[in-house]
Motif scaffolding. Structure first.
Motif, mmCIF file in Angstrom:
data_model
loop_
_atom_site.group_PDB
_atom_site.id
_atom_site.type_symbol
_atom_site.label_atom_id
_atom_site.label_comp_id
_atom_site.label_asym_id
_atom_site.label_seq_id
_atom_site.Cartn_x
_atom_site.Cartn_y
_atom_site.Cartn_z
ATOM 1 N N GLY A 15 0.793 -1.220 0.000
ATOM 2 C CA GLY A 15 0.000 0.000 0.000
ATOM 3 C C GLY A 15 0.821 1.263 0.000
ATOM 4 O O GLY A 15 2.057 1.242 0.016
ATOM 5 N N ILE A 16 0.097 2.352 0.007
ATOM 6 C CA ILE A 16 0.658 3.700 -0.027
ATOM 7 C C ILE A 16 0.217 4.407 1.253
ATOM 8 O O ILE A 16 -0.906 4.197 1.715
ATOM 9 C CB ILE A 16 0.105 4.442 -1.275
ATOM 10 N N ASN A 69 0.928 -2.461 -8.486
ATOM 11 C CA ASN A 69 -0.056 -2.984 -7.518
ATOM 12 C C ASN A 69 -1.419 -2.329 -7.651
ATOM 13 O O ASN A 69 -2.447 -3.000 -7.624
ATOM 14 C CB ASN A 69 0.450 -2.697 -6.099
ATOM 15 N N THR A 70 -1.417 -1.010 -7.753
ATOM 16 C CA THR A 70 -2.670 -0.261 -7.769
ATOM 17 C C THR A 70 -3.397 -0.470 -9.087
ATOM 18 O O THR A 70 -4.599 -0.250 -9.192
ATOM 19 C CB THR A 70 -2.364 1.230 -7.507
ATOM 20 N N ALA A 127 -13.012 5.489 -10.979
ATOM 21 C CA ALA A 127 -14.061 4.530 -11.360
ATOM 22 C C ALA A 127 -13.742 3.137 -10.828
ATOM 23 O O ALA A 127 -14.619 2.436 -10.310
ATOM 24 C CB ALA A 127 -14.227 4.507 -12.877
ATOM 25 N N ILE A 128 -12.482 2.748 -10.948
ATOM 26 C CA ILE A 128 -12.099 1.418 -10.472
ATOM 27 C C ILE A 128 -12.312 1.315 -8.961
ATOM 28 O O ILE A 128 -12.783 0.293 -8.456
ATOM 29 C CB ILE A 128 -10.626 1.131 -10.844
ATOM 30 N N TYR A 129 -11.975 2.379 -8.269
ATOM 31 C CA TYR A 129 -12.172 2.406 -6.813
ATOM 32 C C TYR A 129 -13.664 2.261 -6.480
ATOM 33 O O TYR A 129 -14.054 1.463 -5.614
ATOM 34 C CB TYR A 129 -11.612 3.717 -6.278
ATOM 35 N N ALA A 130 -14.486 3.003 -7.194
ATOM 36 C CA ALA A 130 -15.935 2.937 -6.940
ATOM 37 C C ALA A 130 -16.471 1.525 -7.217
ATOM 38 O O ALA A 130 -17.291 1.003 -6.457
ATOM 39 C CB ALA A 130 -16.666 3.962 -7.814
ATOM 40 N N ALA A 141 -5.720 0.306 1.285
ATOM 41 C CA ALA A 141 -4.270 0.525 1.341
ATOM 42 C C ALA A 141 -3.679 0.641 -0.059
ATOM 43 O O ALA A 141 -2.809 1.470 -0.323
ATOM 44 C CB ALA A 141 -3.599 -0.617 2.105
ATOM 45 N N ILE A 142 -4.156 -0.202 -0.959
ATOM 46 C CA ILE A 142 -3.547 -0.282 -2.290
ATOM 47 C C ILE A 142 -4.141 0.743 -3.254
ATOM 48 O O ILE A 142 -3.435 1.309 -4.076
ATOM 49 C CB ILE A 142 -3.693 -1.725 -2.844
#
Lengths: 309, 309
Positions: A108-109, A193-194, A296-299, A275-276
């Motif tokens: 993660g970041i 990763n993200t 969008a991917i997060y949503a 985290a990612i």
């Protein structure tokens, strides 16, 4: 300190693997594990590894909470997943003494500040693991490939404590690269990763081969990586221009790989979406960098997570 | 023309349902079907329907290609899915005579121009179906709920031919609303379709309840709907401001619903990604309207589709 006492907290596959490497170099390696506690206490870890060989790792001590550890550890290594609502500082606190060095081996970041704030007087090291480990029966660890660390002091620098533990890893055969700017290294890993972790859970589990199947797919992956790199640059960690083509080429060259998040998704385990991915999106908002694909991917990832209940 | 001859091409569940409704009003309804041809030829369609009752629909003629139809139909109704690479005009051509009216009962945006160009001298009607139909054994049709059409001449207007067939639908109990601006109606339906259909395949099949589970989920759904409405407005079809809240409220009020695309995904059938989503994204690019969420969803949907091989 010839034989450091090292406590690994949250010792799943990653903790057992790196712990076993340290134990071979003479360190007294104790573990705190919960779900596998009974098995590990009785039999140790059964580790299959192309790098370390197939072997049993019997920790110096096996605890089911850090509070059971009566020694003041030289190092406490946290290898748990980073999940919302999990108080990582509380997990460590009973074992953190004035001289204890804390090492995070986590994804993660922006995962260090919370620990740095909780233990302002302790040295904090941060590391990225490049390793593929599968989970099997309780107490068994299936190391599949790679097995290296990139490590540095948080927020920056290389310290004697970092050099000491890095030397143990190196001697065991586990590569450990020390870097002045571990946060920059974390952003670099985030470009991969993200991108691939969240995408891999958005279509009923996709592996890297599937995510890169067509030209359109590749263009989209490139766009996501560029968004991550834009945020990294705004955060003061510009990445080299060749990073994205190199990562894409390397990922296409390797056998199709199922990300850790895809594995968690498949096994109905909690996923490190915040985290990612969430932390990258939050950094972007703070820095006023547009990240339309990541947004969008997060949503959608949150929708998938909520749907699992 | 007391008993119009109506040929339904691509007669799956939707075609059989609406065809049966027309046949009850005395129309001579013939069908072109491929996969279910043998069963339908022998036994007709077995239809379960809360609206029309459970019954058997025996078409006037059963063909496995339009070329077998030797009558000049008054209407040809196309109810197939709209898929890239499928030449819809070629499917119809052998049955389209100078006086034949063509009616499309199909999903998507911008699906008429190709047919209008192929048959410039024929009247073209376009309709949206609001109906939930499940597919079962060959020849069996499971009508679950709704069952209405919104119809108009393409590109606009209401014609005597539209009024005639609408009257048959209405008399059968299937509602058929005639509209001057069917393209605008198509954009209105797209606000729902283009949002929920693609989203429903991006997390291992999500139903509407899952897609609207949290506040975050709802905000994201609202964003997608707004993007579709922005494109619609730029295309000359502004939607009323209450459309989005009303659609969200209605969707939350209804039982959790599995979209047609989710059903196609589950059954490994081709999905209408291009007609429902790709055409909206292409319209947005042409009109220079930003659609960041739709762009990402489209890219991920194509990734999911490519992964299925």
């Amino acid at each position: 300190m010839n034989s450091p006492y090292i406590l690994i907290v949250g010792a799943g596959g990653v903790g057992a693997f790196f712990g076993s490497a340290l134990a071979r170099q003479g360190a007294r390696v104790a573990v705190v594990c919960r779900s596998d506690y009974e098995v590990v206490k009785r039999d140790g870890y059964s580790i299959r590894s192309p790098l370390l060989g197939d072997h049993t790792f019997r920790p110096h001590d096996v605890f089911n909470a850090a509070s059971q550890c009566t020694v003041a550890p030289d190092y406490v290594i946290l290898t748990s997943k980073v999940l919302p609502g999990a108080d990582r500082a509380a997990l460590l606190r009973p074992a953190v003494h004035p001289q204890t060095v804390i090492l995070l081996i986590q994804n993660g970041i922006d995962i260090e500040p919370q620990i740095a704030a909780a233990f302002p007087d302790n040295e904090l090291l941060s590391a990225l693991a490049f390793v593929a480990i599968g989970r099997g029966e309780p107490g068994s660890v299936n190391h599949q490939s790679s097995g290296t660390l990139t490590m540095g002091r948080f927020p920056s620098g290389i310290t004697p404590a970092a050099q000491r533990i890095a030397a143990l890893f190196e001697a065991s055969g586990v590569g450990c690269k020390l870097v002045e700017n571990v946060v920059g290294a974390r952003w670099q890993k985030a470009a991969w990763n993200t991108t691939f972790n969240p995408l891999s859970i958005l279509g009923g589990v996709l592996d890297t081969g599937q995510m890169l199947r067509t030209e359109d797919n590749q263009a989209f992956v490139r766009q996501i990586m560029e968004e991550v790199c834009n945020v990294a640059a705004a955060a003061g960690h510009p990445q080299p221009p060749q990073l994205i083509p190199n990562m894409l080429q390397a990922t296409r060259a390797m056998p199709a790989y199922k990300t850790s998040m895809a594995q968690d998704y498949e096994h109905h385990r909690p996923m490190e979406i915040e985290a990612i991915l969430g932390n990258v999106v939050r950094a972007a908002r703070k820095l006023e960098i547009g990240t339309p694909a990541l947004d969008a991917i997060y949503a959608i990832a949150k929708m998938v997570e909520a749907a699992r209940g």
